[in-house]
Design an enzyme around this catalytic site. Structure first.
Site, PDB file in Angstrom:
ATOM      1  N   LYS A   1       0.992  -1.181  -0.029  1.00 57.65           N
ATOM      2  CA  LYS A   1      -0.061  -0.042   0.015  1.00 57.65           C
ATOM      3  C   LYS A   1       0.990   1.128   0.140  1.00 57.65           C
ATOM      4  O   LYS A   1       1.646   1.350   0.630  1.00 57.65           O
ATOM      5  CB  LYS A   1      -0.816  -0.293   1.059  1.00 57.65           C
ATOM      6  CG  LYS A   1      -2.033   1.343   1.238  1.00 57.65           C
ATOM      7  CD  LYS A   1      -2.494   0.635   2.669  1.00 57.65           C
ATOM      8  CE  LYS A   1      -3.505   1.925   2.661  1.00 57.65           C
ATOM      9  NZ  LYS A   1      -5.010   1.671   3.387  1.00 57.65           N
TER      10      LYS A   1
ATOM     11  N   SER B   1      -9.983   1.832   2.628  1.00 58.08           N
ATOM     12  CA  SER B   1      -8.745   2.948   1.475  1.00 58.08           C
ATOM     13  C   SER B   1      -7.895   1.966   0.870  1.00 58.08           C
ATOM     14  O   SER B   1      -7.743   2.347  -0.035  1.00 58.08           O
ATOM     15  CB  SER B   1      -7.918   3.982   2.858  1.00 58.08           C
ATOM     16  OG  SER B   1      -7.293   3.396   3.618  1.00 58.08           O
TER      17      SER B   1
ATOM     18  N   SER C   1      -9.985  -0.231   6.717  1.00 59.52           N
ATOM     19  CA  SER C   1      -9.723  -0.241   5.236  1.00 59.52           C
ATOM     20  C   SER C   1      -8.768  -1.056   5.136  1.00 59.52           C
ATOM     21  O   SER C   1      -8.191  -1.381   4.075  1.00 59.52           O
ATOM     22  CB  SER C   1      -8.068   1.169   5.772  1.00 59.52           C
ATOM     23  OG  SER C   1      -8.970   2.066   4.994  1.00 59.52           O
TER      24      SER C   1
END
Ligand code: GLN
Length: 486
Positions: free
Chosen positions: A78, A153, A177
């Site tokens: 990420k 997210s 998330s």
């Protein structure tokens, strides 16, 4: 079988027996990303040259008998994790030009074990969002339906695992998330206990809630990665010095006698009825494997979302004050005095959702409102954590839905922040109390995946992984692949 369809564990076996080299595997996945990512927008940066160099080194290490536990295995990070020499944008214009001078602990540990980073995944700006639509780099599309969101997210991490760009991706979870995007993309997502994995080098959103974890397709792969990532790090003062169990070795243990608490409040009118049915079926399947389910009552759990939306913005308003246009990140051009530099750099660098959070956070922390909002939220946070602790006196894990609905259409909730915030209604409690939690694929509604949510007691990630593994031995939901990505 094509290499991209294999799990991390299968790939490890193939590399060990010399069926293919990491360089071949890495090239195959880079080709796949190049062919498909235009449809998904899951990647912010693809590090092809670095990946092939790391793969070549892994192949040489293996040939020399020096293979680490993840030697030559691919993964995607990420874009919230700092990666030395590689842009770390955090999904924001503010950090669009930021090349990190150091590696996050998570990145460092995975690389030291031999993992090969293919690139950096798209995400909501500063991890604030539930749909990946707040990203400066544009929304990520869900491989199960390109008109829908993969959640957020960590939408890029989840979409890239679901689309078989990679068998695994790192992710972070402040309120859901990791787990909500996992649920919406038919992947596994685990958020460990707060303090289990170092936050050093992970761009901070809300420091008392943020936790790093992984998205994979199997519990086995998640256990393998978590074992490498977890453990004390003196560079993060909130990282706890607790022994890390051998998660992978623990997987095979039976769940016979395991007690599952089903939260009454989590099957209310906010939950889509079909999603609820899938979750109930999954709990029944766990019972048929020897677990027992009992209803538990959590009287304060309904206060999770409002509590979170005081605590998280408060912490974010403080954390994001470091982005001032002076030391790193975006700097506005032709500014006047220092105040003008701050205002315009931040005004231009941050998107709307981030500004909304900073304003909310500044407000709840201001002298006149601190007691009414921030202090009150901290008190309620304790009540919620106590609800969990009380439940864990009786049960080993708590089960329920991960998300109130399956994947929703892109654009459907962007103009309505409150509706967007409700995506995390079932996941936020675990963050407020610091408990480990996980989402597991448990079926489909109208062709879209549904996730089963499990929460464990502090430091008991093993119970979650064991449940997930047992369930995955009996079901094949997790093996289903979105059309066009087989
Ligand atoms: N969706 C939640 C938010 O917008 C949680 C995000 C997260 O876990 N990083 O804050």
């Amino acid at each position: 079988m094509d290499l991209h369809a294999k799990t991390l564990t299968e790939l490890a076996a193939g590399l060990d027996s010399g069926d293919y080299l990491s360089v071949e595997l890495t090239q195959a996945l880079l080709d796949r990303i190049a062919a498909h990512d235009e449809k998904l927008n899951a990647m912010i940066t693809v590090t092809g040259d670095e990946a092939l160099a790391a793969a070549a080194k892994a192949d040489a290490d293996r040939a020399a008998g020096n293979a680490g536990t993840l030697c030559g295995l691919p993964l995607i990070h990420k874009d919230i994790f700092c990666t030395r020499g590689v842009r770390t944008s955090c999904g924001s214009k503010m950090l669009d030009n930021f090349v990190s001078p150091y590696d996050a602990t998570v990145v460092e540990r995975l690389a030291a074990a031999g993992a090969v980073m293919l690139g950096k995944a798209n995400m909501d700006e500063f991890a604030m969002g539930s749909s990946n639509e707040t990203s400066y780099y544009g929304p990520v599309r869900n491989p199960w339906d390109l008109d829908r969101s993969p959640g957020g997210s960590s939408g890029g991490s989840a979409a890239s695992v679901a689309a078989r760009f990679t068998p695994a991706a790192t992710a972070t979870d402040t309120g859901g998330s990791i787990r909500q995007p996992a649920a919406l993309t038919n992947t596994i997502g685990i958020k460990p206990t707060y303090g289990r994995v170092s936050r050093y080098g992970m761009v901070a959103f809300a420091s008392s809630l943020d936790q790093a974890g992984v998205i994979t397709r199997t519990a086995e792969d998640a256990a393998r990665l978590l074992g490498v990532m977890a453990g004390f790090d003196e560079r993060d003062s909130t990282c706890l010095d607790e022994p890390v169990p051998d998660y992978a070795a623990d997987l095979g243990n039976s769940i016979k006698g395991l007690k599952i608490g089903v939260v009454r409040q989590h099957f209310d009118e906010g939950l889509d009825a079909d999603c609820g049915a899938r979750v109930r079926e999954a709990i029944a399947a766990l019972e048929s494997l020897g677990a027992t389910a009992v209803e538990v009552d959590m009287p304060n759990i309904d206060l999770s979302v409002p509590t979170y939306y005081v605590v998280a913005p408060a912490e974010c308003s403080s954390n994001l004050s470091r982005f001032d246009g002076v030391r790193f990140g975006h700097r506005a051009k032709d500014t006047g005095d220092l105040f003008d530099l701050y205002c315009r750099s931040r005004g231009e660098g941050f998107g709307d959702e981030v500004k909304r959070r900073i304003m909310t956070g500044t407000y709840v922390l201001s002298a006149g409102y601190y007691d009414a909002y921030y202090l009150k939220a901290q008190q309620v946070r304790h009540l919620i954590a106590d609800d969990f602790k009380r439940a864990f006196e009786d049960v080993d894990v708590i089960a329920g839905p991960t998300s109130p609905t399956a994947a929703f259409k892109l654009g459907a909730k962007v103009d309505d922040p409150i509706t967007m915030y409700l995506n995390d209604i079932y996941t936020i409690g675990a963050n407020l109390g610091g408990f480990p939690a996980m989402s597991i694929p448990c079926g489909f509604v109208g062709g879209l995946p549904v996730g089963l949510h499990l929460v464990g007691h502090h430091f008991d990630e093993s119970a979650l992984l064991r449940c997930a593994h047992a369930y995955q031995q009996e079901t094949d939901w997790h093996t289903r692949c979105p059309e066009g990505f087989a």
